[in-house]
Design a protein around this motif. Structure first.
Motif, PDB file in Angstrom:
ATOM      1  N   ILE A  93       5.964   5.971   4.337  1.00 44.88           N
ATOM      2  CA  ILE A  93       5.339   4.717   4.393  1.00 44.88           C
ATOM      3  C   ILE A  93       4.310   5.051   3.361  1.00 44.88           C
ATOM      4  CG2 ILE A  93       5.384   2.954   5.563  1.00 44.88           C
ATOM      5  CD1 ILE A  93       7.759   3.379   6.967  1.00 44.88           C
ATOM      6  N   LEU A  94       3.037   5.337   4.070  1.00 49.53           N
ATOM      7  CA  LEU A  94       2.129   5.388   3.809  1.00 49.53           C
ATOM      8  C   LEU A  94       1.697   5.651   2.050  1.00 49.53           C
ATOM      9  CD1 LEU A  94      -0.144   7.337   6.400  1.00 49.53           C
ATOM     10  CD2 LEU A  94      -0.728   4.506   5.615  1.00 49.53           C
ATOM     11  N   ARG A  95       1.770   6.564   2.098  1.00 51.93           N
ATOM     12  CA  ARG A  95       2.342   7.021   0.154  1.00 51.93           C
ATOM     13  C   ARG A  95       3.148   5.500  -0.605  1.00 51.93           C
ATOM     14  NH1 ARG A  95       3.160  12.019  -1.456  1.00 51.93           N
ATOM     15  NH2 ARG A  95       4.054  12.198  -3.272  1.00 51.93           N
ATOM     16  N   ALA A  96       4.204   5.248   0.604  1.00 49.52           N
ATOM     17  CA  ALA A  96       4.914   4.535  -0.753  1.00 49.52           C
ATOM     18  C   ALA A  96       3.992   3.016  -0.404  1.00 49.52           C
ATOM     19  CB  ALA A  96       6.177   4.096   0.162  1.00 49.52           C
ATOM     20  N   LEU A  97       2.721   2.902   0.495  1.00 49.86           N
ATOM     21  CA  LEU A  97       2.362   1.690   0.351  1.00 49.86           C
ATOM     22  C   LEU A  97       1.380   1.657  -0.724  1.00 49.86           C
ATOM     23  CD1 LEU A  97       2.065   1.028   4.237  1.00 49.86           C
ATOM     24  CD2 LEU A  97       3.107  -0.571   2.375  1.00 49.86           C
ATOM     25  N   GLY A  98       0.665   2.833  -0.887  1.00 53.36           N
ATOM     26  CA  GLY A  98       0.282   3.082  -1.587  1.00 53.36           C
ATOM     27  C   GLY A  98      -0.102   2.869  -3.224  1.00 53.36           C
ATOM     28  N   VAL A  99       1.572   3.612  -3.552  1.00 53.30           N
ATOM     29  CA  VAL A  99       1.698   3.541  -4.418  1.00 53.30           C
ATOM     30  C   VAL A  99       2.041   1.660  -4.974  1.00 53.30           C
ATOM     31  CG1 VAL A  99       3.903   4.068  -6.393  1.00 53.30           C
ATOM     32  CG2 VAL A  99       2.189   5.837  -5.080  1.00 53.30           C
ATOM     33  N   ALA A 100       2.883   1.142  -4.053  1.00 58.23           N
ATOM     34  CA  ALA A 100       2.808  -0.409  -3.853  1.00 58.23           C
ATOM     35  C   ALA A 100       1.285  -1.206  -4.568  1.00 58.23           C
ATOM     36  CB  ALA A 100       3.051  -1.001  -3.174  1.00 58.23           C
ATOM     37  N   TYR A 101       0.628  -0.559  -4.185  1.00 57.52           N
ATOM     38  CA  TYR A 101      -0.644  -1.409  -4.007  1.00 57.52           C
ATOM     39  C   TYR A 101      -1.027  -1.282  -6.010  1.00 57.52           C
ATOM     40  CZ  TYR A 101      -5.365  -2.470  -3.359  1.00 57.52           C
ATOM     41  OH  TYR A 101      -6.477  -4.104  -3.168  1.00 57.52           O
ATOM     42  N   VAL A 102      -1.479   0.005  -5.690  1.00 61.59           N
ATOM     43  CA  VAL A 102      -1.805   0.317  -7.557  1.00 61.59           C
ATOM     44  C   VAL A 102      -0.841  -0.884  -8.363  1.00 61.59           C
ATOM     45  CG1 VAL A 102      -1.439   1.806  -9.396  1.00 61.59           C
ATOM     46  CG2 VAL A 102      -3.055   2.110  -6.590  1.00 61.59           C
ATOM     47  N   ARG A 103       0.910  -0.288  -8.164  1.00 65.26           N
ATOM     48  CA  ARG A 103       1.940  -1.068  -9.352  1.00 65.26           C
ATOM     49  C   ARG A 103       1.245  -2.662  -8.987  1.00 65.26           C
ATOM     50  NH1 ARG A 103       6.502   2.471 -10.156  1.00 65.26           N
ATOM     51  NH2 ARG A 103       7.738   0.508 -10.408  1.00 65.26           N
ATOM     52  N   PHE A 104       1.439  -2.889  -7.808  1.00 62.87           N
ATOM     53  CA  PHE A 104       0.912  -4.529  -7.788  1.00 62.87           C
ATOM     54  C   PHE A 104      -0.606  -5.212  -8.854  1.00 62.87           C
ATOM     55  CE2 PHE A 104      -1.904  -8.107  -6.037  1.00 62.87           C
ATOM     56  CZ  PHE A 104      -0.549  -8.976  -6.029  1.00 62.87           C
ATOM     57  N   ALA A 105      -1.608  -4.122  -8.792  1.00 60.43           N
ATOM     58  CA  ALA A 105      -2.426  -4.371  -9.200  1.00 60.43           C
ATOM     59  C   ALA A 105      -2.702  -4.407 -11.182  1.00 60.43           C
ATOM     60  CB  ALA A 105      -3.632  -3.558  -9.192  1.00 60.43           C
ATOM     61  N   VAL A 106      -1.570  -3.480 -11.154  1.00 62.46           N
ATOM     62  CA  VAL A 106      -1.216  -3.445 -12.607  1.00 62.46           C
ATOM     63  C   VAL A 106      -0.702  -4.683 -13.322  1.00 62.46           C
ATOM     64  CG1 VAL A 106      -0.058  -1.748 -14.338  1.00 62.46           C
ATOM     65  CG2 VAL A 106      -1.612  -0.775 -12.452  1.00 62.46           C
ATOM     66  N   ARG A 107       0.582  -4.893 -11.966  1.00 60.87           N
ATOM     67  CA  ARG A 107       1.823  -5.706 -13.013  1.00 60.87           C
ATOM     68  C   ARG A 107       1.102  -7.681 -12.232  1.00 60.87           C
ATOM     69  NH1 ARG A 107       6.218  -1.636 -12.121  1.00 60.87           N
ATOM     70  NH2 ARG A 107       7.529  -3.076 -10.934  1.00 60.87           N
ATOM     71  N   HIS A 108      -0.160  -7.376 -12.029  1.00 60.29           N
ATOM     72  CA  HIS A 108      -0.542  -9.218 -11.931  1.00 60.29           C
ATOM     73  C   HIS A 108      -2.252  -8.833 -11.951  1.00 60.29           C
ATOM     74  CE1 HIS A 108       3.375  -9.395 -10.520  1.00 60.29           C
ATOM     75  NE2 HIS A 108       3.532  -8.932  -9.472  1.00 60.29           N
ATOM     76  N   PRO A 109      -2.380  -7.748 -12.770  1.00 63.29           N
ATOM     77  CA  PRO A 109      -4.045  -8.108 -13.023  1.00 63.29           C
ATOM     78  C   PRO A 109      -4.683  -9.225 -12.783  1.00 63.29           C
ATOM     79  CG  PRO A 109      -3.309  -7.298 -15.368  1.00 63.29           C
ATOM     80  CD  PRO A 109      -1.928  -8.018 -14.502  1.00 63.29           C
ATOM     81  N   SER A 110      -4.222 -10.690 -13.742  1.00 69.58           N
ATOM     82  CA  SER A 110      -5.139 -11.357 -13.164  1.00 69.58           C
ATOM     83  C   SER A 110      -4.872 -12.018 -11.729  1.00 69.58           C
ATOM     84  CB  SER A 110      -4.285 -12.261 -13.993  1.00 69.58           C
ATOM     85  OG  SER A 110      -3.702 -12.641 -15.410  1.00 69.58           O
ATOM     86  N   HIS A 111      -4.252 -11.845 -11.171  1.00 72.17           N
ATOM     87  CA  HIS A 111      -3.693 -12.222  -9.949  1.00 72.17           C
ATOM     88  C   HIS A 111      -4.946 -11.579  -9.169  1.00 72.17           C
ATOM     89  CE1 HIS A 111      -0.084 -14.667  -9.813  1.00 72.17           C
ATOM     90  NE2 HIS A 111      -1.123 -15.257  -8.807  1.00 72.17           N
ATOM     91  N   PHE A 112      -4.321  -9.744  -8.865  1.00 75.71           N
ATOM     92  CA  PHE A 112      -5.668  -8.986  -8.471  1.00 75.71           C
ATOM     93  C   PHE A 112      -7.377  -8.794  -8.583  1.00 75.71           C
ATOM     94  CE2 PHE A 112      -7.316  -4.326  -8.081  1.00 75.71           C
ATOM     95  CZ  PHE A 112      -6.445  -3.662  -6.645  1.00 75.71           C
ATOM     96  N   ARG A 113      -7.513  -8.892 -10.429  1.00 78.05           N
ATOM     97  CA  ARG A 113      -8.977  -9.368 -10.355  1.00 78.05           C
ATOM     98  C   ARG A 113      -9.759 -10.679  -9.848  1.00 78.05           C
ATOM     99  NH1 ARG A 113      -8.191  -7.821 -16.164  1.00 78.05           N
ATOM    100  NH2 ARG A 113      -9.460  -5.782 -16.064  1.00 78.05           N
ATOM    101  N   VAL A 114      -8.455 -11.556  -9.593  1.00 78.82           N
ATOM    102  CA  VAL A 114      -9.547 -12.917  -8.794  1.00 78.82           C
ATOM    103  C   VAL A 114      -9.284 -12.373  -7.429  1.00 78.82           C
ATOM    104  CG1 VAL A 114      -8.645 -15.374  -8.102  1.00 78.82           C
ATOM    105  CG2 VAL A 114      -8.125 -14.321 -10.616  1.00 78.82           C
ATOM    106  N   MET A 115      -8.854 -11.690  -7.076  1.00 84.63           N
ATOM    107  CA  MET A 115      -8.554 -11.439  -5.623  1.00 84.63           C
ATOM    108  C   MET A 115     -10.122 -10.567  -5.008  1.00 84.63           C
ATOM    109  SD  MET A 115      -4.644 -10.205  -5.009  1.00 84.63           S
ATOM    110  CE  MET A 115      -4.654  -9.633  -3.676  1.00 84.63           C
ATOM    111  N   PHE A 116     -10.539 -10.060  -5.546  1.00 85.56           N
ATOM    112  CA  PHE A 116     -11.564  -8.855  -5.678  1.00 85.56           C
ATOM    113  C   PHE A 116     -12.684  -9.209  -6.344  1.00 85.56           C
ATOM    114  CE2 PHE A 116      -8.010  -6.467  -3.762  1.00 85.56           C
ATOM    115  CZ  PHE A 116      -8.083  -6.387  -2.929  1.00 85.56           C
TER     116      PHE A 116
END
Lengths: 210, 210
Positions: A93-116
């Motif tokens: 689960i932990l590993r899947a969460l980490g991968v999902a995090y990176v995948r989200f950042a890569v797929r939604h870079p605009s959102h991600f950039r704004v978020m941080f």
DNA sequence: GGGTAATCTTTACGCCGTTAAGACATGGGG
DNA sequence: CCCCATGTCTTAACGGCGTAAAGATTACCC
């Protein structure tokens, strides 16, 4: 602030201008980049006067905060998805969460950039912090479960969660800055890199047999 | 572009306007934040006309790139310092490099933010990439030494270096966004967190006895 | 149906990034 | 010694931006 009704007749009252403005902002970010994101451009994109957004957002930063909040909500959803489909042990689960995090950042870079982009730090917009806190608590829960299962080292679970978060967040950020490709050659796809990073932090925080 | 002389008489020719502009930009960033960084404000701060900067920088992004380059040079210096003073084994060096990275980010947040604000990704300013590459190579060298000493797992050293970098970079970024304090309570000083993060990634990448 | 509140527009102000054209200083060749 | 070519800075201007004030338009409630 009650949400307006859904069917505008004469287009003077837009219907749901607030949501339309957020959508337009995201579209502009994705198509033309951060520096093209102008309140006037957003208004033009929706087909509304340049002052109209001020009836739904206090200023330009407020609309960015709304984009960031939307991003955190989507991130939480993606993480819950990963948690649900990953599933056998707490380490998976932990590993899947980490991968999902990176995948989200890569797929939604605009959102991600704004978020941080610093809004989280400077602004006091409560709902944004709530949404961000929800994402963190998802991770925190997984860390706690792993600790209770005896597969993670002891210690403040929030601290371990922060380390896990830092790992994948750093990878995502460096990738978005074009660093993860490196000057020469390829290190692998971002998905492979994410798996490796999740694996590495998992190993770093795992409880070992004495 | 030859550097001008050092002693201006009538202050029409400034002497070293380029360096003064970079300094002013950094000062404004530190005192008044990113959104206050205006080319006109920089010029005012130096006491020069608003068009003067354009004789030393192509545009506003170029002066930001110069700030970022300066930041990478300082970062490399800090990392070399840490490498020199840390030093017994390759693991200590790696750990010291990670801590130095976070400390640099915390002590020079303006530089750090500019270094990773997207200029690296979008712009083709060569000297900035050179400076960034130099910082990475420093880390890469330490990873390689640790691998050759047999304390790190096998695999592409650039990939291991990227993971190490991601770990501390993520922690630094989250801290700068006010996340590392968490919603409730304190997880420890940033230095302690940095040590813990360096420790965690070290454990994650270490070679274990079969 | 009429008034009140919500929503959008028009207009305007000051600041910003950037450019074009001109003023000023400096150093090397007559 | 002077002059001009070159590098350096200034003045002036343009369009676009964020934002505020005031007016026009629509929708809801009694």
């Amino acid at each position: 602030m009650p949400r307006p009704r859904a069917a505008p007749k004469h287009a003077y009252h837009h219907g749901d201008l607030r949501a339309a403005l957020i959508d337009a902002a995201v579209q502009i970010l994705e198509k033309r980049g951060e520096e093209a994101l102008t309140l006037r451009a957003v208004a033009r994109h929706v087909g509304v006067s340049q002052a109209a957004p001020y009836h739904h957002f206090a200023d330009k930063v407020a609309i960015l905060a709304a984009v960031g909040e939307e991003g955190f909500l989507h991130l939480s959803a993606a993480m819950e998805d990963a948690k649900a489909t990953a599933g056998r042990g707490p380490r998976d689960i932990l590993r899947a969460l980490g991968v999902a995090y990176v995948r989200f950042a890569v797929r939604h870079p605009s959102h991600f950039r704004v978020m941080f982009s610093g809004i989280l730090a400077s602004r006091d917009c409560g709902s944004l912090h709530v949404a961000a806190g929800r994402s963190f608590e998802l991770l925190l829960g997984a860390v706690l479960a792993a600790q209770q299962a005896g597969v993670l080292i002891d210690g403040d679970p929030a601290r371990l969660a922060l380390y896990s978060w830092s790992m994948v967040h750093g990878l995502a950020m460096l990738h978005l800055n074009g660093v993860a490709e490196g000057p020469a050659g390829v290190l692998g796809t971002i998905d492979e890199l994410a798996e490796g990073a999740a694996e590495a932090i998992g190993r770093g925080l795992e409880k070992r047999p004495v």
